[in-house]
Design a protein around this motif. Structure first.
Motif, PDB file in Angstrom:
ATOM      1  N   PHE A 179       6.475   1.954 -12.086  1.00  0.00           N
ATOM      2  CA  PHE A 179       6.458   0.860 -13.071  1.00  0.00           C
ATOM      3  C   PHE A 179       5.955   1.323 -14.440  1.00  0.00           C
ATOM      4  O   PHE A 179       5.008   2.108 -14.533  1.00  0.00           O
ATOM      5  CB  PHE A 179       5.571  -0.285 -12.574  1.00  0.00           C
ATOM      6  CG  PHE A 179       6.149  -1.010 -11.384  1.00  0.00           C
ATOM      7  CD1 PHE A 179       5.319  -1.488 -10.383  1.00  0.00           C
ATOM      8  CD2 PHE A 179       7.516  -1.223 -11.252  1.00  0.00           C
ATOM      9  CE1 PHE A 179       5.834  -2.171  -9.282  1.00  0.00           C
ATOM     10  CE2 PHE A 179       8.040  -1.903 -10.170  1.00  0.00           C
ATOM     11  CZ  PHE A 179       7.192  -2.371  -9.171  1.00  0.00           C
TER      12      PHE A 179
ATOM     13  N   ARG B 273       1.100   5.025 -18.562  1.00  0.00           N
ATOM     14  CA  ARG B 273       2.166   5.913 -18.068  1.00  0.00           C
ATOM     15  C   ARG B 273       3.159   6.231 -19.200  1.00  0.00           C
ATOM     16  O   ARG B 273       3.658   7.338 -19.312  1.00  0.00           O
ATOM     17  CB  ARG B 273       2.896   5.258 -16.897  1.00  0.00           C
ATOM     18  CG  ARG B 273       2.083   5.240 -15.603  1.00  0.00           C
ATOM     19  CD  ARG B 273       2.807   4.494 -14.509  1.00  0.00           C
ATOM     20  NE  ARG B 273       2.120   4.598 -13.211  1.00  0.00           N
ATOM     21  CZ  ARG B 273       2.482   3.905 -12.149  1.00  0.00           C
ATOM     22  NH1 ARG B 273       3.502   3.025 -12.225  1.00  0.00           N
ATOM     23  NH2 ARG B 273       1.838   4.046 -10.997  1.00  0.00           N
TER      24      ARG B 273
ATOM     25  N   GLU C  30      -0.736  -1.172  -7.397  1.00  0.00           N
ATOM     26  CA  GLU C  30      -1.491  -2.168  -6.616  1.00  0.00           C
ATOM     27  C   GLU C  30      -2.935  -1.698  -6.438  1.00  0.00           C
ATOM     28  O   GLU C  30      -3.871  -2.490  -6.409  1.00  0.00           O
ATOM     29  CB  GLU C  30      -0.825  -2.419  -5.267  1.00  0.00           C
ATOM     30  CG  GLU C  30       0.593  -2.988  -5.375  1.00  0.00           C
ATOM     31  CD  GLU C  30       1.590  -1.954  -5.839  1.00  0.00           C
ATOM     32  OE1 GLU C  30       1.352  -0.755  -5.601  1.00  0.00           O
ATOM     33  OE2 GLU C  30       2.580  -2.318  -6.475  1.00  0.00           O
TER      34      GLU C  30
HETATM   35  O1  6CS Z   1       4.793   1.998  -9.872  1.00  0.00           O
HETATM   36  C1  6CS Z   1       3.975   1.878  -8.971  1.00  0.00           C
HETATM   37  O2  6CS Z   1       2.829   2.330  -9.029  1.00  0.00           O
HETATM   38  C2  6CS Z   1       4.407   1.072  -7.728  1.00  0.00           C
HETATM   39  N1  6CS Z   1       5.842   1.068  -7.638  1.00  0.00           N
HETATM   40  C3  6CS Z   1       6.436   0.839  -6.474  1.00  0.00           C
HETATM   41  C4  6CS Z   1       7.927   0.723  -6.399  1.00  0.00           C
HETATM   42  N2  6CS Z   1       5.778   0.750  -5.315  1.00  0.00           N
HETATM   43  C5  6CS Z   1       4.324   0.892  -5.233  1.00  0.00           C
HETATM   44  C6  6CS Z   1       3.769   1.562  -6.466  1.00  0.00           C
HETATM   45  O3  6CS Z   1       2.351   1.380  -6.524  1.00  0.00           O
END
Ligand code: 6CS
Length: 283
Positions: free
Chosen positions: A107, A112, A161
């Motif tokens: 994401f 990032r 998350e």
């Molecule tokens: O971008 C991330 O950090 C999150 N993206 C996805 C598709 N799954 C978990 C991850 O933490």
């Protein structure tokens, strides 16, 4: 294959050096030329369906690699070769040259965006919690988990998350790093964690395959934003990223983009309703 890969890489490097010496191409174009010579782009994935998936026979699928494969074909790079990586290791691996691009549902977030060159948005999703049936601790948000001093939450290492839980005040020792979806599901089923968090489509895929009536999905997680990923390129490969974006935009316009991602459950309209600029400057 490995030897072939090394030879191809050396040949590619020689072509890049020639191109640069001729001054006919910028360093960036040399990257695309190098991938064309290499015959494939090395992509980082997480093996988290429906974003990314590796079948028992090694076949790579999922919305992110499928979009990338099609775009690289249009750029003259015939295939992609995937390596599975933890989310937290994807950007360091890209920067170290282990991958040519991350196509994994990584994401877009300001920190990032500062570290990589993202394409325009591809896959958007909200966040979810997997809990025992009946949601016994009444979780609706990461803050609820923080408030319950006995509660533990599982999340991918270096993932969104994990960060959301920590930022909501869940102490480090109550945030459990979980290597993959199957492990997270099992840990909830066994009562080793109270909740497991992934994006909605990933949790729904896990629950559908588990076929376990004693599980419940809380989605969307209250207070958590809807995120979108993009293909993540190494800083310095902006011309390759720009060439990627040209093809992505054409596919969005023609409907081919929707044809690839919507069978996986993603919304093309959601990705087309926002931009890298907006997502990288989100507060
Ligand atoms: O971008 C991330 O950090 C999150 N993206 C996805 C598709 N799954 C978990 C991850 O933490």
């Amino acid at each position: 294959m490995k030897k072939l890969g090394i030879l191809a890489g050396v040949a590619g490097l020689a072509v890049s050096t020639m191109l640069l010496a001729s001054g006919a191409h910028s360093a960036d174009d040399a990257k695309l030329e190098q991938l064309k010579q290499q015959g494939f782009a090395r992509v980082a994935i997480a093996n988290e369906p429906p974003y990314t998936a590796v079948a028992a026979d090694g076949k790579v699928s999922g919305a992110a690699p499928d979009v990338a494969r099609e775009i690289f074909k249009r750029l003259g790079v015939n295939d992609i070769v995937a390596s599975i990586s933890e989310y937290g290791a994807m950007i360091p691996g890209l920067q170290a040259g282990r991958f040519d691009v991350v196509t994994a549902g990584l994401f877009m977030k300001p920190e990032r965006c500062a570290a990589v060159a993202y394409s325009e948005p591809v896959l958007c999703d909200a966040e979810a919690l997997l809990v025992k049936k009946g949601n016994p601790k009444g979780f609706k948000s990461y803050a609820d988990i923080a408030k319950d001093t006995s509660a533990t939450i599982g999340a991918p290492g270096g993932g969104t998350e994990e960060k959301l839980a920590l930022n909501a005040g869940v102490p480090r020792d109550r945030v459990v790093v979980v290597p993959d979806g199957q492990s997270g599901l099992k840990m909830v089923q066994d009562g080793r964690i109270d909740a497991y968090s992934l994006p909605v489509l990933s949790i729904n895929d896990l629950v559908k395959k588990a076929n376990d009536p004693n599980l419940e999905v809380i989605a969307p997680v209250q207070g958590a934003p809807v995120y979108c990923d993009g293909a993540a390129f190494k800083k310095g490969d902006e011309a390759l990223r720009d060439a990627y974006d040209v093809e992505l935009a054409k596919m969005k316009k023609s409907g081919e983009f929707a044809k690839i991602i919507e069978p996986y459950g993603f919304s093309a309209a959601a990705a087309m309703s926002t931009t890298r600029e907006k997502l990288c400057s989100a507060k």
